[in-house]
Design a protein around this motif. Structure first.
Motif: not given
Length: 579
Positions: A359-383
């Motif tokens: 049920r909660l897997s189908q509950k929409v709470v927001g929208h991503c306008m584009e892919d949002l990545s996660h890298r722990r330490i910022p580098d030359d590719k960004g944060q």
């Protein structure tokens, strides 16, 4: 000369399952590099494969054992909703001979651990956990639970169990991270003893008893297991966890190739089976009658579904010719098996747990306008694209609760994944991005301690002048900005430090000024470089809102996420600037 009879012990193992009871979807590649998606793993497939391997071993006259190398807590909605109860129920369905506890079992203190152990049916292998001085006035006693094979303070050894292999006695004990208080939140009255020293004492003691065959179930991490094997002679096998290492060459299906399965260090074989219940590891140890380990043979197996898909959502099936070719590739790859499910486990999940998760897997709470990545330490590719939004949500919620709150700070390791473009569901947040069920806290602290905490956290994440505990300590902040210069002397690396005021804008943070802020209950305990936070001005207030609660509430007000622009990172050699 009389022929000696050889004895075989089949050892099966999993680790770092992190409440991934259901199958996951993984991306693989065909022999021509074409990507496809396939459902993989889950407890029902593990159970089925264990039964097949057990039957096969017994038909050949061998013995079998099955162990879990720690970190079953956290990770998915199953834990967010049901804590240790679901883990106890599901692990009890597996024929485990024992389990060592990992650091995530202790994220929320000993009480949850005690409840979990009380509801499980298998031995808990915690040979360097000293329960001898446990506070007897606490309502959740561990010392009295007989299935815990803990530290024996009288002998200075790990309590152990014995497994029979023909006429041989094979001793098995568990070791977990001895600096548990750095990574998690165990109660202070149940300390963890040095793992290597405990292992050495135990192996020496066993040798005096005439027992020279030893297996250790470890949650020390892959490098920790190698150090243990180098330091202590006489260990046949270390079954590891914590580092999520999937040993073996999986490059034929497009996955990373790691060390060989059963990496040999100082005559000790080290095994580890990845994470998230995707794979099952097993090895056959062949012993002579006098206990000599004659051979080691084994592998990790990806447990795959019999259908492949063109998309990650698994809505577009492969056409018949491509599917047959893909399945032929999988069947020819010795490190993967098309595997059925244990229907009993599937029924338990459906009956008790999966309904609310779905049920909660189908509950929409927001929208991503584009892919949002996660890298722990910022580098030359960004944060990280997602961590700034997470910490902003902490500030938003804490400021709602106490309008004196001026900033928020969060460690990068508390964010576990990014988000793909499209709808954001409740389970995306609580089950993937922020699966750790840890609350935020509100506290006050002088500026100099806050500055020291940020420097310490970055030093720890980047091993700058210290041996850090990993990149997860890197700090992301809201309503603050700072400049960290790695080349400067310790204590002088934060060269610019300011906070945002609604009325006047950015202003320098003053050493003796007291500021109100929010972090997590994990970070505020001073772990992983954040020790200066222990100098907070007063007792902090632990809220009833978890990290996921904060982000979901934030999305109810600001549902559309894009890459953050208000928190920019620039990378320079020897200098990181966060604005």
């Amino acid at each position: 000369m009389k022929n000696q009879k050889n004895h075989v012990l089949r050892v099966m193992h999993i680790n770092d399952t992190h409440s991934y009871f259901d199958e996951s979807v993984i991306a693989l590649h065909s022999d021509v590099g074409e990507k496809y998606y396939i459902k993989c793993g889950g407890f029902a497939r593990i159970s089925h494969q264990v039964s097949l391997l057990t039957e096969e071993a017994k038909a050949k006259g061998g013995n079998t054992v099955f162990f879990h190398a720690g970190d079953c807590f956290q990770g998915t909605l199953y834990f967010s909703l049901y804590k240790g109860k679901a883990n106890a129920d599901l692990l009890n369905q597996l024929p485990l001979d024992g389990m060592v506890l990992g650091n995530h079992e202790f994220d929320l203190g000993n009480e949850l651990v005690s409840d979990f152990i009380a509801n499980t049916h298998f031995p808990i292998l915690m040979g360097n956990w000293d329960l001898s001085q446990e506070d007897q006035t606490k309502g959740h006693q561990l010392k009295q639970q007989e299935r815990i094979l803990d530290f024996n303070p009288t002998l200075g050894i790990a309590n152990y169990l014995i497994k029979k292999v023909g006429n041989l006695d094979v001793a098995v004990f568990g070791l977990t991270i001895d600096k548990m208080d750095v990574l998690a939140s165990p109660d202070p009255d149940t300390p963890f003893m040095n793992a290597i020293k405990t292992a050495q004492n135990t192996v020496d003691y066993l040798a005096v008893q005439g027992i020279t065959n030893v297996i250790i179930v470890s949650h020390l991490g892959y490098e920790g297991d190698k150090q243990l094997a180098k330091a202590v002679n006489g260990i046949d096998l270390i079954i590891g966890g914590h580092s999520h290492v999937l040993q073996g060459d999986f490059s034929n299906v497009g996955l990373e190739a790691r060390d060989n399965y059963g990496e040999l260090v100082n005559d000790t074989h080290i095994v580890q089976a990845g994470c998230h219940a995707l794979a099952l590891g097993y090895c056959d140890l062949k012993y002579s009658e006098d206990g000599e380990l004659l051979s080691f043979n084994g592998r990790n197996i990806l447990l795959l579904d019999k259908m492949a898909y063109k998309d990650k959502a698994c809505t577009q099936k492969m056409d018949e010719p491509h599917l047959l070719k893909t399945l032929a590739l999988i069947n020819s790859f010795e490190l993967a098996e098309v595997c059925e499910k244990d229907l009993k486990i599937e029924a338990l999940l459906i009956e008790k747990y999966r309904g609310e998760v779905d049920r909660l897997s189908q509950k929409v709470v927001g929208h991503c306008m584009e892919d949002l990545s996660h890298r722990r330490i910022p580098d030359d590719k960004g944060q990280s694209d997602i961590a700034p939004w997470v910490v902003e949500s902490f500030y938003s919620k804490a400021h709602q609760l106490d309008n004196r709150v001026q900033f928020a700070m969060h460690n990068a390791g508390g964010v576990r994944s990014g988000l793909n473009q499209g709808d954001i569901t409740y389970s995306d947040i609580a089950g993937k991005v922020l699966p750790f069920a840890i609350p935020i806290v509100i506290y006050s602290i002088k500026g100099r301690h806050l500055k020291a905490a940020i420097e310490g956290a970055i030093d720890n994440a980047t091993d700058n002048g210290i041996i850090g505990s990993g990149s997860g300590s890197f700090p992301y902040v809201s309503q603050m900005r700072y400049c960290y210069e790695a080349s400067k002397p310790s204590g002088q690396r934060i060269t610019e430090f300011s906070i945002y005021h609604q009325d006047i804008g950015w202003a320098p943070i003053l050493d003796e000024q007291v500021y109100f802020g929010t972090s997590t209950a994990y970070t505020i305990k001073g772990k992983e470089g954040y020790a200066p936070l222990l100098n907070k001005e007063r007792e902090c207030v632990t809220t009833t809102f978890s990290m996921a609660d904060c982000f979901i509430d934030y999305l109810s007000h600001y549902p559309n996420l894009a890459k953050p622009t208000a928190c920019l990172n620039q990378y320079h050699k020897n200098k990181r600037v966060l604005v």
